[in-house]
Motif scaffolding. Structure first.
Motif, short mmCIF file in Angstrom:
data_model
loop_
_atom_site.label_atom_id
_atom_site.label_comp_id
_atom_site.label_asym_id
_atom_site.label_seq_id
_atom_site.Cartn_x
_atom_site.Cartn_y
_atom_site.Cartn_z
N ALA A 35 0.96 -1.16 0.03
CA ALA A 35 -0.07 -0.08 0.05
C ALA A 35 0.53 1.11 -0.10
O ALA A 35 0.18 2.26 -0.29
CB ALA A 35 -0.89 0.04 1.11
N TYR A 100 -0.19 4.93 -8.05
CA TYR A 100 -1.42 5.20 -7.64
C TYR A 100 -1.80 6.51 -8.19
O TYR A 100 -1.18 7.14 -8.60
CB TYR A 100 -1.86 5.33 -6.25
CG TYR A 100 -1.40 4.05 -5.40
CD1 TYR A 100 -2.56 3.01 -5.09
CD2 TYR A 100 -0.18 3.40 -5.05
CE1 TYR A 100 -2.18 1.70 -4.36
CE2 TYR A 100 0.16 2.44 -4.22
CZ TYR A 100 -0.84 1.49 -4.10
OH TYR A 100 -0.72 0.54 -3.39
N PRO A 108 -7.84 7.31 -3.26
CA PRO A 108 -7.55 6.65 -4.41
C PRO A 108 -8.68 6.83 -5.44
O PRO A 108 -10.04 6.81 -5.04
CB PRO A 108 -7.35 5.04 -3.96
CG PRO A 108 -8.05 4.90 -2.67
CD PRO A 108 -7.74 6.34 -2.04
N SER A 110 -10.44 4.62 -8.40
CA SER A 110 -10.50 3.44 -9.10
C SER A 110 -11.24 3.68 -10.56
O SER A 110 -11.86 4.63 -10.60
CB SER A 110 -11.31 2.49 -8.35
OG SER A 110 -12.74 3.00 -8.07
N THR A 138 -6.81 1.67 -13.52
CA THR A 138 -6.45 1.61 -11.98
C THR A 138 -7.60 0.84 -11.45
O THR A 138 -8.61 0.66 -11.66
CB THR A 138 -6.45 2.67 -11.19
OG1 THR A 138 -7.70 3.69 -11.27
CG2 THR A 138 -5.35 3.74 -11.79
N ASP A 139 -7.01 -0.34 -10.51
CA ASP A 139 -7.92 -1.12 -9.93
C ASP A 139 -8.79 -0.56 -8.84
O ASP A 139 -8.87 0.78 -8.79
CB ASP A 139 -7.05 -2.18 -9.41
CG ASP A 139 -6.08 -2.00 -8.21
OD1 ASP A 139 -6.13 -0.93 -7.62
OD2 ASP A 139 -5.19 -2.89 -8.04
N SER A 140 -9.26 -1.25 -7.93
CA SER A 140 -10.20 -0.85 -6.61
C SER A 140 -9.19 -0.03 -5.87
O SER A 140 -9.87 0.84 -5.07
CB SER A 140 -10.83 -2.03 -5.97
OG SER A 140 -10.09 -2.83 -5.59
N ARG A 141 -8.04 -0.37 -5.74
CA ARG A 141 -7.14 0.51 -4.95
C ARG A 141 -6.63 1.60 -5.42
O ARG A 141 -5.79 2.56 -4.86
CB ARG A 141 -6.18 -0.17 -4.43
CG ARG A 141 -6.41 -1.56 -3.41
CD ARG A 141 -5.09 -2.54 -3.21
NE ARG A 141 -4.58 -2.95 -4.80
CZ ARG A 141 -3.25 -2.97 -4.60
NH1 ARG A 141 -2.56 -2.53 -3.80
NH2 ARG A 141 -2.53 -3.23 -5.70
N THR A 236 -9.60 -0.33 10.31
CA THR A 236 -9.28 0.92 9.33
C THR A 236 -9.88 2.09 10.01
O THR A 236 -10.86 2.05 10.67
CB THR A 236 -9.74 0.63 7.90
OG1 THR A 236 -11.35 0.56 8.23
CG2 THR A 236 -9.29 -0.67 7.46
N GLN A 262 -5.34 2.35 7.16
CA GLN A 262 -6.22 2.27 5.94
C GLN A 262 -6.07 1.03 5.30
O GLN A 262 -5.23 0.04 5.69
CB GLN A 262 -5.57 3.18 4.94
CG GLN A 262 -5.24 4.94 5.53
CD GLN A 262 -4.68 5.71 4.33
OE1 GLN A 262 -4.92 5.17 2.90
NE2 GLN A 262 -4.43 6.68 4.66
N PRO A 263 -6.97 0.65 4.54
CA PRO A 263 -7.09 -0.78 3.92
C PRO A 263 -5.59 -1.01 3.31
O PRO A 263 -4.96 -0.25 2.52
CB PRO A 263 -8.24 -0.63 2.80
CG PRO A 263 -8.97 0.51 3.56
CD PRO A 263 -8.25 1.50 4.11
N GLY A 264 -5.10 -2.29 3.24
CA GLY A 264 -3.95 -2.67 3.15
C GLY A 264 -2.68 -2.43 3.85
O GLY A 264 -1.46 -2.73 3.66
#
Length: 277
Positions: A35, A100, A108, A110, A138-141, A236, A262-264
């Motif tokens: 991350a 990112y 972020p 996405s 970009t992906d979900s992150r 989170t 944070q997530p990740g």
């Protein structure tokens, strides 16, 4: 040659300084959490003058968007969707670019479109086909990864990658990315140190990182909660202090430096932030 010409913070306590976390992880010799890899993109190597190169913009609340640069004459629409631009027998040094895409509140983005194009190892652009051209999302992150080669040199320009970045339903950012320690950085009229990638040798080639910050309004959301009771489960949005203890996946961890979860950034994947006890 391109015949291109140049185009004419206060930090929020809600946001984590990724720069600080990256430096801590690197100094400790720890593996950098996934991350954190992309942000912000720091020019850690020195410029050709021996002075430390300026940092690319950190993604903090209220930070300026990534600078724009002109498109040049070699852009072609309708490139194939792909993350790998390599072809069998293609000469050149392998290059992986990751990072990112963030919005104005450092959240972020996405589904952002990134369209890359570049010169080959000889400094030539493919103007009839789509060699070394491709787009991705970009992906979900908000993360992206591009596999390509280090672009060659040609008269008037330093090494660079072209890219267009667009958040869904928003205007397109057109810019270029640069390599630190290139002698031609000092003579290229378009060169902008704020667009330097963080580049290092690795995995049989070179690895680069850069984060894009788009002028996209975002709601940063509520402030994080206060410190949790010692030994509570990692969560989170929680503001952790150095010395705080949490549990995660049945193991206990101690916080190494203050941050907002944070997530990740779960303890097993963030050795710069947590140590198992």
């Amino acid at each position: 040659m391109d015949n291109e010409r140049p185009s004419p913070s206060t930090e929020s306590p809600r946001l984590v300084r990724r720069k600080t976390l990256l430096r801590t992880a690197l100094a400790a010799g720890a593996a950098v959490p996934v991350a954190l890899i992309g942000g912000p993109a720091l020019a850690r190597t020195l410029s050709s003058t021996g002075a430390a190169a300026p940092l690319t913009p950190a993604c903090d609340d209220g930070d300026d968007p990534t600078p724009e640069q002109m498109e040049g004459p070699y852009f072609k629409p309708h490139s194939p969707q792909r993350t790998d631009l390599l072809e069998p027998g293609m000469p050149g040094t392998r290059l992986t670019v990751s990072g990112y895409v963030f919005g104005g509140a450092c959240l972020p983005v996405s589904g952002a479109l990134l369209d890359f194009w570049q010169a080959d190892d000889n400094g030539d652009y493919d103007n009839t086909g789509f060699r070394l051209r491709g787009h991705q999302y970009t992906d979900s992150r908000g993360a992206f990864t591009l596999t390509t080669i280090v672009p060659g040199l040609y008269p008037g320009r330093t090494r660079h990658l072209h890219v267009k970045v667009q958040a869904p339903g928003r205007p397109v950012l057109t810019t270029q990315l640069y390599f630190p320690n290139e002698p031609r950085n000092n003579t290229d009229m378009l060169f902008d140190a704020r667009l330097l990638m963080n580049v290092r040798n690795g995995n049989g080639g070179r690895e680069a990182a850069f984060d894009f910050v788009l002028d996209v309004p975002q709601d940063p959301g509520p402030s994080p909660t206060g410190p949790p009771p010692s030994g509570s489960a990692w969560a989170t949005g929680t503001a952790y202090r150095a010395g705080d203890r949490v549990t995660h996946a049945g193991r206990a961890y101690v916080c190494l430096q203050a941050h907002t979860a944070q997530p990740g950034w779960e303890p097993p994947t963030a050795p710069a932030l947590w140590r198992a006890v």
